[in-house]
Scaffold this active site. Sequence first.
Site, PDB file in Angstrom:
ATOM      1  N   ARG A   1     116.058 -22.443  54.718  1.00  0.00           N
ATOM      2  CA  ARG A   1     115.766 -21.089  54.251  1.00  0.00           C
ATOM      3  C   ARG A   1     116.540 -20.671  52.996  1.00  0.00           C
ATOM      4  O   ARG A   1     115.953 -20.068  52.084  1.00  0.00           O
ATOM      5  CB  ARG A   1     115.999 -20.065  55.374  1.00  0.00           C
ATOM      6  CG  ARG A   1     115.037 -20.234  56.552  1.00  0.00           C
ATOM      7  CD  ARG A   1     115.195 -19.110  57.570  1.00  0.00           C
ATOM      8  NE  ARG A   1     114.661 -17.873  57.032  1.00  0.00           N
ATOM      9  CZ  ARG A   1     115.401 -16.863  56.616  1.00  0.00           C
ATOM     10  NH1 ARG A   1     116.739 -16.935  56.670  1.00  0.00           N
ATOM     11  NH2 ARG A   1     114.844 -15.770  56.139  1.00  0.00           N
TER      12      ARG A   1
ATOM     13  N   TYR B   1     114.038 -19.787  50.101  1.00  0.00           N
ATOM     14  CA  TYR B   1     113.820 -18.351  49.904  1.00  0.00           C
ATOM     15  C   TYR B   1     115.009 -17.630  49.273  1.00  0.00           C
ATOM     16  O   TYR B   1     114.961 -16.413  49.113  1.00  0.00           O
ATOM     17  CB  TYR B   1     113.573 -17.653  51.254  1.00  0.00           C
ATOM     18  CG  TYR B   1     112.486 -18.202  52.109  1.00  0.00           C
ATOM     19  CD1 TYR B   1     111.199 -18.416  51.614  1.00  0.00           C
ATOM     20  CD2 TYR B   1     112.717 -18.467  53.455  1.00  0.00           C
ATOM     21  CE1 TYR B   1     110.189 -18.889  52.439  1.00  0.00           C
ATOM     22  CE2 TYR B   1     111.707 -18.934  54.282  1.00  0.00           C
ATOM     23  CZ  TYR B   1     110.451 -19.140  53.766  1.00  0.00           C
ATOM     24  OH  TYR B   1     109.452 -19.611  54.590  1.00  0.00           O
TER      25      TYR B   1
ATOM     26  N   GLY C   1     105.919 -10.050  62.708  1.00  0.00           N
ATOM     27  CA  GLY C   1     106.504  -9.630  61.443  1.00  0.00           C
ATOM     28  C   GLY C   1     107.747  -8.780  61.514  1.00  0.00           C
ATOM     29  O   GLY C   1     108.421  -8.592  60.499  1.00  0.00           O
TER      30      GLY C   1
ATOM     31  N   GLU D   1     102.241 -11.201  68.054  1.00  0.00           N
ATOM     32  CA  GLU D   1     102.644 -12.563  67.684  1.00  0.00           C
ATOM     33  C   GLU D   1     104.084 -12.589  67.161  1.00  0.00           C
ATOM     34  O   GLU D   1     104.342 -13.043  66.048  1.00  0.00           O
ATOM     35  CB  GLU D   1     101.699 -13.125  66.617  1.00  0.00           C
ATOM     36  CG  GLU D   1     100.234 -13.152  67.007  1.00  0.00           C
ATOM     37  CD  GLU D   1      99.321 -13.489  65.836  1.00  0.00           C
ATOM     38  OE1 GLU D   1      99.842 -13.835  64.743  1.00  0.00           O
ATOM     39  OE2 GLU D   1      98.097 -13.393  65.987  1.00  0.00           O
ATOM     40  N   PRO D   2     105.051 -12.114  67.919  1.00  0.00           N
ATOM     41  CA  PRO D   2     106.437 -12.104  67.418  1.00  0.00           C
ATOM     42  C   PRO D   2     107.059 -13.494  67.463  1.00  0.00           C
ATOM     43  O   PRO D   2     106.764 -14.303  68.349  1.00  0.00           O
ATOM     44  CB  PRO D   2     107.151 -11.161  68.390  1.00  0.00           C
ATOM     45  CG  PRO D   2     106.397 -11.347  69.678  1.00  0.00           C
ATOM     46  CD  PRO D   2     104.956 -11.559  69.281  1.00  0.00           C
TER      47      PRO D   2
ATOM     48  N   CYS E   1     122.026 -34.587  48.047  1.00  0.00           N
ATOM     49  CA  CYS E   1     122.105 -34.807  46.603  1.00  0.00           C
ATOM     50  C   CYS E   1     121.111 -33.915  45.853  1.00  0.00           C
ATOM     51  O   CYS E   1     120.160 -34.389  45.237  1.00  0.00           O
ATOM     52  CB  CYS E   1     121.840 -36.276  46.302  1.00  0.00           C
ATOM     53  SG  CYS E   1     122.278 -36.743  44.625  1.00  0.00           S
ATOM     54  N   GLU E   2     121.312 -32.609  45.933  1.00  0.00           N
ATOM     55  CA  GLU E   2     120.512 -31.592  45.240  1.00  0.00           C
ATOM     56  C   GLU E   2     121.409 -30.406  44.922  1.00  0.00           C
ATOM     57  O   GLU E   2     122.202 -29.984  45.770  1.00  0.00           O
ATOM     58  CB  GLU E   2     119.357 -31.091  46.114  1.00  0.00           C
ATOM     59  CG  GLU E   2     118.339 -32.132  46.519  1.00  0.00           C
ATOM     60  CD  GLU E   2     117.344 -32.455  45.419  1.00  0.00           C
ATOM     61  OE1 GLU E   2     117.344 -31.741  44.382  1.00  0.00           O
ATOM     62  OE2 GLU E   2     116.564 -33.417  45.594  1.00  0.00           O
TER      63      GLU E   2
END
Length: 427
Positions: free
Chosen positions: A325, A329, A244, A286-287, A355-356
């Site tokens: 991303r 986000y 995290g 857990e990086p 095409c968005e």
Amino acid sequence: MSHFSYQDGVLCAENTPLAQIAQQFGSPTYIYSKAALVENFSAYADACKQHGRNDETALVCYSVKSNSNLAVLNLLGKLGSGFDIVSGGELLRVLAAGGSPRKVIFSGVGKSREEMQLALSHDILCFNVESIPELHRLNAVATEMGKKAAVSLRVNPNVDAKTHPYISTGLKDNKFGIAYEDTLTTYRVAAALPNIEVVGIDCHIGSQLLDDAPLLEAVDKLIELIDTLDAEGIHLHHLDIGGGIGINYDNDQPVAVGDYLARLFAKIDAWRKQKHGGAPIKVLFEPGRSIVGNAGILLTEVQYIKHGETKNFAIVDAAMNDLMRPAMYEAWHGVLPVQQRDSAVATYDVVGPVCESGDWLARSRELAIEEGDLLAIMSAGAYGMTMSSNYNTRGRAAEVMVDGDKVHLIRKREAASDLFALESLLP
């Protein structure tokens, strides 16, 4: 130090000009710095050693989902890394890269029977279990195979990581983990199952944390649970605090890994001395992002400069299928021109050809650029290639690793024929 920097007005990866890489491998291309990967992993490994931890009392398990290229996994495995996986496919990647299954922990809320069978057949270190139904399924699979499954339970400590809601995983309304108040009951169930071996406790409260206070708060809750379980006769061998730790995307100031681990180990050592006579407990990490995020960039070429009524657009050959991303986000990535120019600066949205309307990589950036220029989308080493897709039948980007003045192709660019090779016409 930055491993992507300007030398005589030209952006380089270590000692190699990005324009040279584009000439050799085309664009869009993901570029990783070997030196940055080694440096970022060593921040964890060195801090563990400085605080008296060895391979028996600490294990850094790189989060494969952040960047799963075989060359990245192989490099980290040679440095001593373990691996945190969330699918059977990721386990097969780790094995193909030469990683040890005895250093693999298997996380994720939806493990299938086939994935459990695969992991048990390779004798992985531990399953991070997230529900009672999963416990029963794992016990049944292990029984059928004549094996015992080592497990830790992923506890949801209801700690606010104060990060983007899509990457916050430790609150009551998240799908992850076992509710804090249900932990004792769930451990009792696990301990009673004949083919389950309870070995640890795990939590992961979220990603891109700039402050370690939420992480240390979660550790306090886990410590309390370990002592409660001890009194019940359920003795744990390891404490997995997840990952995290964030990185710098936009003048962010993430906590230094060494400072965070110093505070963490001080807390754990004081607890073990007070309550357990100083007996050590193995600590797992857990990086992912903090190891690979700033070790990679996405190289792209400007195809058109389009001047609109209210906005200017730099239309590039990379798109949301290459780097998801920003669209997912609204994530911020730095954008740097590969060749610095003295020409006038204008404000651009950097967008792709998909095409968005959501196909954008950066908004409102001050850039001095022309058609044909190369741009570097910074801090793209984590959740870039692993989240990419073939939307609009676009082949995924090439990947290269820079090692000083050497450049290695570690994944070929996909051709259109690769994308429909598994499809068939009706007879």
